[in-house]
Scaffold this motif. Sequence first.
Motif, PDB file in Angstrom:
ATOM      1  N   GLY A  12       1.574 -39.135 -19.487  1.00 47.19           N
ATOM      2  CA  GLY A  12       1.125 -40.414 -18.929  1.00 47.19           C
ATOM      3  C   GLY A  12      -0.328 -40.417 -18.517  1.00 47.19           C
ATOM      4  N   HIS A  13      -1.187 -39.807 -19.348  1.00 50.61           N
ATOM      5  CA  HIS A  13      -2.627 -39.750 -19.091  1.00 50.61           C
ATOM      6  C   HIS A  13      -2.920 -39.029 -17.771  1.00 50.61           C
ATOM      7  CE1 HIS A  13      -3.810 -42.308 -22.486  1.00 50.61           C
ATOM      8  NE2 HIS A  13      -2.647 -42.896 -22.273  1.00 50.61           N
ATOM      9  N   THR A  14      -2.268 -37.910 -17.589  1.00 47.11           N
ATOM     10  CA  THR A  14      -2.470 -37.130 -16.371  1.00 47.11           C
ATOM     11  C   THR A  14      -3.893 -36.568 -16.319  1.00 47.11           C
ATOM     12  OG1 THR A  14      -1.489 -35.430 -14.990  1.00 47.11           O
ATOM     13  CG2 THR A  14      -1.648 -34.927 -17.311  1.00 47.11           C
ATOM     14  N   SER A  15      -4.346 -36.230 -15.144  1.00 49.14           N
ATOM     15  CA  SER A  15      -5.732 -35.788 -14.955  1.00 49.14           C
ATOM     16  C   SER A  15      -5.965 -34.418 -15.571  1.00 49.14           C
ATOM     17  CB  SER A  15      -6.061 -35.741 -13.466  1.00 49.14           C
ATOM     18  OG  SER A  15      -5.333 -34.697 -12.853  1.00 49.14           O
ATOM     19  N   GLY A  40       8.652 -32.397  -9.306  1.00 50.21           N
ATOM     20  CA  GLY A  40       7.558 -33.031  -8.602  1.00 50.21           C
ATOM     21  C   GLY A  40       7.955 -33.349  -7.183  1.00 50.21           C
ATOM     22  N   ILE A  41       6.946 -33.672  -6.385  1.00 49.17           N
ATOM     23  CA  ILE A  41       7.188 -34.087  -5.011  1.00 49.17           C
ATOM     24  C   ILE A  41       6.769 -35.536  -4.878  1.00 49.17           C
ATOM     25  CG2 ILE A  41       6.903 -31.786  -4.024  1.00 49.17           C
ATOM     26  CD1 ILE A  41       4.070 -32.609  -3.197  1.00 49.17           C
ATOM     27  N   LYS A  42       7.442 -36.237  -3.993  1.00 45.79           N
ATOM     28  CA  LYS A  42       7.137 -37.644  -3.781  1.00 45.79           C
ATOM     29  C   LYS A  42       5.967 -37.759  -2.820  1.00 45.79           C
ATOM     30  CE  LYS A  42       9.245 -42.089  -2.848  1.00 45.79           C
ATOM     31  NZ  LYS A  42      10.457 -42.797  -2.493  1.00 45.79           N
ATOM     32  N   LEU A  51       4.694 -42.512  -5.401  1.00 48.02           N
ATOM     33  CA  LEU A  51       4.540 -41.826  -6.676  1.00 48.02           C
ATOM     34  C   LEU A  51       5.106 -40.423  -6.595  1.00 48.02           C
ATOM     35  CD1 LEU A  51       0.849 -42.827  -7.439  1.00 48.02           C
ATOM     36  CD2 LEU A  51       2.908 -43.893  -8.331  1.00 48.02           C
ATOM     37  N   PHE A  52       5.361 -39.823  -7.746  1.00 54.15           N
ATOM     38  CA  PHE A  52       5.801 -38.449  -7.816  1.00 54.15           C
ATOM     39  C   PHE A  52       4.682 -37.616  -8.433  1.00 54.15           C
ATOM     40  CE2 PHE A  52       9.764 -40.688  -7.451  1.00 54.15           C
ATOM     41  CZ  PHE A  52      10.516 -39.865  -6.628  1.00 54.15           C
ATOM     42  N   GLU A  53       4.234 -36.578  -7.724  1.00 59.09           N
ATOM     43  CA  GLU A  53       3.188 -35.708  -8.218  1.00 59.09           C
ATOM     44  C   GLU A  53       3.845 -34.540  -8.939  1.00 59.09           C
ATOM     45  OE1 GLU A  53      -0.251 -32.772  -6.512  1.00 59.09           O
ATOM     46  OE2 GLU A  53       0.290 -34.540  -5.331  1.00 59.09           O
ATOM     47  N   LEU A  54       3.392 -34.304 -10.155  1.00 60.10           N
ATOM     48  CA  LEU A  54       3.955 -33.247 -10.975  1.00 60.10           C
ATOM     49  C   LEU A  54       3.527 -31.895 -10.435  1.00 60.10           C
ATOM     50  CD1 LEU A  54       5.518 -32.713 -13.626  1.00 60.10           C
ATOM     51  CD2 LEU A  54       3.321 -32.676 -14.777  1.00 60.10           C
TER      52      LEU A  54
END
Length: 165
Positions: A39-42, A2-4, A8-11
């Motif tokens: 984690g309840h990702t979109s 992921g990138i920061k 937050l870190f985006e997967l």
Amino acid sequence: MGIKVGRLFELTSLHIPVVTQISRSSSTPSIYRWHLRLGHTSTKKLRTLVSGGLLGISKFESFNCVHCQLAKQPASSFSLNESINNTPFGLVHSDVWGPAPTSTVNGYRYFVLFIDDYSRFTWIYFLKHRSEISQTYIEFANMIKTQFARSIKIFRTDNALELIP
């Protein structure tokens, strides 16, 4: 991986280790299970992962997550203030708090608040003993008379018995 983004870190990609047939469960995980695991990702992010073949699922199936729906539900708004006060000190709220578990450096263990309903301006007085509340109210009312040339019309408390003479 992921990138920061901010804090937050985006997967961006997901590496799934190769699992032997012995330890693999008999059923393939559903998209809903991946939603929970991540984690309840979109759904947008899940579609990206499915299309990239990163979750071991061949097609995206829609699902309903009650927890996500409740989390996105807007909070009820506060009721509008029905106060008819159009002048300062038409209504003054007061509350007494104490005793504090530890006293201040100066020995104060209580405090009393006075809040003007019209302006929301708040005064706080620190007290060493609860018996000082009556005298503090008198001082506050005198301060209102001298500094603002007004008097308190309605004084609202939570039944602070210390104010009753």
